[in-house]
Scaffold this motif. Structure first.
Motif, PDB file in Angstrom:
ATOM      1  N   GLY A  24      26.390 -33.969   4.767  1.00 48.83           N
ATOM      2  CA  GLY A  24      25.644 -35.018   5.463  1.00 48.83           C
ATOM      3  C   GLY A  24      26.186 -36.416   5.250  1.00 48.83           C
ATOM      4  O   GLY A  24      25.543 -37.392   5.629  1.00 48.83           O
ATOM      5  N   GLY A  25      27.358 -36.520   4.642  1.00 50.51           N
ATOM      6  CA  GLY A  25      27.922 -37.846   4.365  1.00 50.51           C
ATOM      7  C   GLY A  25      28.857 -38.316   5.458  1.00 50.51           C
ATOM      8  O   GLY A  25      29.281 -37.538   6.310  1.00 50.51           O
ATOM      9  N   LYS A  26      29.145 -39.607   5.411  1.00 45.68           N
ATOM     10  CA  LYS A  26      30.177 -40.182   6.279  1.00 45.68           C
ATOM     11  C   LYS A  26      31.471 -40.166   5.471  1.00 45.68           C
ATOM     12  O   LYS A  26      31.497 -40.614   4.324  1.00 45.68           O
ATOM     13  CB  LYS A  26      29.825 -41.622   6.643  1.00 45.68           C
ATOM     14  N   MET A  84      20.669 -35.553  11.439  1.00 43.36           N
ATOM     15  CA  MET A  84      19.744 -34.460  11.119  1.00 43.36           C
ATOM     16  C   MET A  84      19.711 -34.233   9.603  1.00 43.36           C
ATOM     17  O   MET A  84      20.742 -34.283   8.955  1.00 43.36           O
ATOM     18  CB  MET A  84      20.221 -33.183  11.816  1.00 43.36           C
ATOM     19  N   LYS A  85      18.507 -33.975   9.091  1.00 47.35           N
ATOM     20  CA  LYS A  85      18.353 -33.794   7.645  1.00 47.35           C
ATOM     21  C   LYS A  85      19.003 -32.484   7.190  1.00 47.35           C
ATOM     22  O   LYS A  85      18.880 -31.454   7.851  1.00 47.35           O
ATOM     23  CB  LYS A  85      16.860 -33.786   7.305  1.00 47.35           C
ATOM     24  N   ILE A  86      19.704 -32.559   6.037  1.00 46.22           N
ATOM     25  CA  ILE A  86      20.350 -31.355   5.502  1.00 46.22           C
ATOM     26  C   ILE A  86      19.353 -30.665   4.579  1.00 46.22           C
ATOM     27  O   ILE A  86      18.939 -31.260   3.575  1.00 46.22           O
ATOM     28  CB  ILE A  86      21.612 -31.722   4.684  1.00 46.22           C
ATOM     29  N   GLN A  87      18.985 -29.436   4.905  1.00 40.29           N
ATOM     30  CA  GLN A  87      18.030 -28.714   4.058  1.00 40.29           C
ATOM     31  C   GLN A  87      18.674 -27.457   3.499  1.00 40.29           C
ATOM     32  O   GLN A  87      18.554 -26.362   4.054  1.00 40.29           O
ATOM     33  CB  GLN A  87      16.766 -28.406   4.868  1.00 40.29           C
ATOM     34  N   ILE A  88      19.392 -27.638   2.390  1.00 41.61           N
ATOM     35  CA  ILE A  88      20.119 -26.502   1.801  1.00 41.61           C
ATOM     36  C   ILE A  88      19.763 -26.342   0.318  1.00 41.61           C
ATOM     37  O   ILE A  88      20.537 -25.783  -0.461  1.00 41.61           O
ATOM     38  CB  ILE A  88      21.658 -26.650   1.998  1.00 41.61           C
ATOM     39  N   GLY A  89      18.593 -26.860  -0.042  1.00 44.54           N
ATOM     40  CA  GLY A  89      18.132 -26.660  -1.420  1.00 44.54           C
ATOM     41  C   GLY A  89      18.759 -27.597  -2.438  1.00 44.54           C
ATOM     42  O   GLY A  89      18.716 -27.330  -3.634  1.00 44.54           O
ATOM     43  N   ILE A  90      19.351 -28.680  -1.958  1.00 47.52           N
ATOM     44  CA  ILE A  90      19.894 -29.707  -2.860  1.00 47.52           C
ATOM     45  C   ILE A  90      19.152 -31.003  -2.545  1.00 47.52           C
ATOM     46  O   ILE A  90      19.014 -31.359  -1.363  1.00 47.52           O
ATOM     47  CB  ILE A  90      21.419 -29.905  -2.653  1.00 47.52           C
ATOM     48  N   THR A  91      18.667 -31.677  -3.572  1.00 49.24           N
ATOM     49  CA  THR A  91      17.898 -32.910  -3.318  1.00 49.24           C
ATOM     50  C   THR A  91      18.798 -33.979  -2.706  1.00 49.24           C
ATOM     51  O   THR A  91      20.030 -33.922  -2.858  1.00 49.24           O
ATOM     52  CB  THR A  91      17.303 -33.482  -4.631  1.00 49.24           C
ATOM     53  N   GLU A  92      18.171 -34.956  -2.073  1.00 49.81           N
ATOM     54  CA  GLU A  92      18.931 -36.021  -1.424  1.00 49.81           C
ATOM     55  C   GLU A  92      19.796 -36.795  -2.430  1.00 49.81           C
ATOM     56  O   GLU A  92      20.938 -37.148  -2.144  1.00 49.81           O
ATOM     57  CB  GLU A  92      17.971 -36.971  -0.720  1.00 49.81           C
ATOM     58  N   ALA A  93      19.205 -37.025  -3.613  1.00 50.60           N
ATOM     59  CA  ALA A  93      19.943 -37.759  -4.652  1.00 50.60           C
ATOM     60  C   ALA A  93      21.173 -36.960  -5.099  1.00 50.60           C
ATOM     61  O   ALA A  93      22.256 -37.528  -5.303  1.00 50.60           O
ATOM     62  CB  ALA A  93      19.023 -38.023  -5.838  1.00 50.60           C
ATOM     63  N   HIS A  94      21.007 -35.646  -5.239  1.00 52.30           N
ATOM     64  CA  HIS A  94      22.131 -34.807  -5.664  1.00 52.30           C
ATOM     65  C   HIS A  94      23.203 -34.716  -4.572  1.00 52.30           C
ATOM     66  O   HIS A  94      24.400 -34.714  -4.871  1.00 52.30           O
ATOM     67  CB  HIS A  94      21.639 -33.412  -6.068  1.00 52.30           C
ATOM     68  N   LEU A  95      22.752 -34.671  -3.322  1.00 52.47           N
ATOM     69  CA  LEU A  95      23.717 -34.673  -2.215  1.00 52.47           C
ATOM     70  C   LEU A  95      24.539 -35.951  -2.254  1.00 52.47           C
ATOM     71  O   LEU A  95      25.758 -35.931  -2.083  1.00 52.47           O
ATOM     72  CB  LEU A  95      22.990 -34.578  -0.861  1.00 52.47           C
ATOM     73  N   LYS A  96      23.855 -37.073  -2.524  1.00 53.94           N
ATOM     74  CA  LYS A  96      24.531 -38.371  -2.590  1.00 53.94           C
ATOM     75  C   LYS A  96      25.588 -38.373  -3.698  1.00 53.94           C
ATOM     76  O   LYS A  96      26.698 -38.878  -3.512  1.00 53.94           O
ATOM     77  CB  LYS A  96      23.501 -39.478  -2.860  1.00 53.94           C
ATOM     78  N   SER A 156      28.928 -31.295 -11.025  1.00 59.29           N
ATOM     79  CA  SER A 156      28.408 -30.680  -9.786  1.00 59.29           C
ATOM     80  C   SER A 156      27.513 -29.491 -10.102  1.00 59.29           C
ATOM     81  O   SER A 156      26.452 -29.326  -9.496  1.00 59.29           O
ATOM     82  CB  SER A 156      29.558 -30.233  -8.886  1.00 59.29           C
ATOM     83  N   ALA A 157      27.934 -28.666 -11.048  1.00 61.06           N
ATOM     84  CA  ALA A 157      27.165 -27.456 -11.373  1.00 61.06           C
ATOM     85  C   ALA A 157      25.929 -27.801 -12.201  1.00 61.06           C
ATOM     86  O   ALA A 157      24.823 -27.370 -11.872  1.00 61.06           O
ATOM     87  CB  ALA A 157      28.046 -26.466 -12.117  1.00 61.06           C
ATOM     88  N   ASP A 158      26.111 -28.599 -13.250  1.00 56.19           N
ATOM     89  CA  ASP A 158      25.019 -28.837 -14.205  1.00 56.19           C
ATOM     90  C   ASP A 158      24.058 -29.935 -13.738  1.00 56.19           C
ATOM     91  O   ASP A 158      22.847 -29.725 -13.712  1.00 56.19           O
ATOM     92  CB  ASP A 158      25.586 -29.215 -15.587  1.00 56.19           C
ATOM     93  N   ASP A 159      24.596 -31.086 -13.372  1.00 56.06           N
ATOM     94  CA  ASP A 159      23.726 -32.217 -13.040  1.00 56.06           C
ATOM     95  C   ASP A 159      23.230 -32.156 -11.587  1.00 56.06           C
ATOM     96  O   ASP A 159      22.073 -32.428 -11.313  1.00 56.06           O
ATOM     97  CB  ASP A 159      24.465 -33.550 -13.260  1.00 56.06           C
ATOM     98  N   ASN A 160      24.135 -31.824 -10.666  1.00 56.17           N
ATOM     99  CA  ASN A 160      23.772 -31.884  -9.236  1.00 56.17           C
ATOM    100  C   ASN A 160      23.252 -30.573  -8.670  1.00 56.17           C
ATOM    101  O   ASN A 160      22.823 -30.548  -7.509  1.00 56.17           O
ATOM    102  CB  ASN A 160      24.977 -32.323  -8.411  1.00 56.17           C
ATOM    103  N   LYS A 161      23.328 -29.501  -9.440  1.00 54.61           N
ATOM    104  CA  LYS A 161      22.860 -28.181  -8.964  1.00 54.61           C
ATOM    105  C   LYS A 161      23.484 -27.839  -7.605  1.00 54.61           C
ATOM    106  O   LYS A 161      22.837 -27.284  -6.722  1.00 54.61           O
ATOM    107  CB  LYS A 161      21.326 -28.133  -8.836  1.00 54.61           C
ATOM    108  N   ASP A 162      24.762 -28.229  -7.464  1.00 55.63           N
ATOM    109  CA  ASP A 162      25.467 -27.999  -6.201  1.00 55.63           C
ATOM    110  C   ASP A 162      26.596 -27.002  -6.459  1.00 55.63           C
ATOM    111  O   ASP A 162      27.743 -27.369  -6.695  1.00 55.63           O
ATOM    112  CB  ASP A 162      26.001 -29.347  -5.674  1.00 55.63           C
ATOM    113  N   ALA A 163      26.237 -25.715  -6.396  1.00 59.98           N
ATOM    114  CA  ALA A 163      27.190 -24.647  -6.713  1.00 59.98           C
ATOM    115  C   ALA A 163      28.362 -24.632  -5.735  1.00 59.98           C
ATOM    116  O   ALA A 163      29.497 -24.343  -6.112  1.00 59.98           O
ATOM    117  CB  ALA A 163      26.476 -23.290  -6.703  1.00 59.98           C
ATOM    118  N   GLY A 164      28.077 -24.962  -4.463  1.00 61.85           N
ATOM    119  CA  GLY A 164      29.135 -24.958  -3.452  1.00 61.85           C
ATOM    120  C   GLY A 164      30.229 -25.968  -3.773  1.00 61.85           C
ATOM    121  O   GLY A 164      31.424 -25.647  -3.720  1.00 61.85           O
TER     122      GLY A 164
END
Ligand SMILES: [Fe+2]
Length: 157
Positions: A74-76, A1-13, A125-133
């Motif tokens: 969403g990763g393995k 299932m697609k993860i839709q939490i406001g982080i792009t797929e590339a950033h999630l990767k 994570s904070a600056d480039d990936n915009k992934d605050a969590g």
């Protein structure tokens, strides 16, 4: 299932890749601390035997949280010794059984290496990936390593 939490797929990767490397380092350090728990000897045997047990127990919690965060994004989650050894920057020392002081020094250096890496990963994570969590999670992990490093440093001062 697609993860839709406001982080792009590339950033999630990217986050999954950062977390996988951290997981590999945590696993390597965990195994090292266990080895030292098993092999420590000398005057402060029981003190260090218990200290190492406390630290590997704490690392075990971090390992599980890191692995599950990869899954949440969403990763393995990697889970083989081969993958861990390929990704880790912490070096193992096969066939070596250092004296107490050298064990403490080696673990301190490993924690410091990880803290330096985590500090970079927090910023990425904070600056480039915009992934605050993930940035927050890694900040907490870094603080745990700072505490473990502080404890080890105290024995060496
Ligand atoms: Fe034990």
């Amino acid at each position: 299932m697609k993860i839709q939490i406001g982080i792009t797929e590339a950033h999630l990767k990217n986050s999954i890749s950062i977390l996988s490397s951290i997981l590999a380092n945590e696993m390597t350090l965990y195994i090292k601390v266990r080895k030292f728990h098993w092999n420590v000897s000398g005057q402060s045997f029981m003190e260090l035997h218990k200290l190492f047990e406390g630290q590997y127990t704490q690392l075990e919690v971090s390992i599980d949280e890191t692995a599950e965060r990869i899954s949440k994004l969403g990763g393995k989650t990697i889970g083989t010794m081969k993958e861990f050894s390929e990704l880790t920057i912490i070096k193992e020392s096969p066939n070596q059984y250092p004296a107490q002081k050298e064990m403490l020094k080696e673990l301190l250096e490993d924690h410091e290496t990880l803290i330096v890496q985590l500090r970079k990963d927090v910023d990425a994570s904070a600056d480039d990936n915009k992934d605050a969590g993930t940035a927050d999670f890694l900040t907490g992990l870094m603080q745990d390593h700072e505490t473990m490093a502080w404890t080890l440093r105290r024995y060496l001062e």
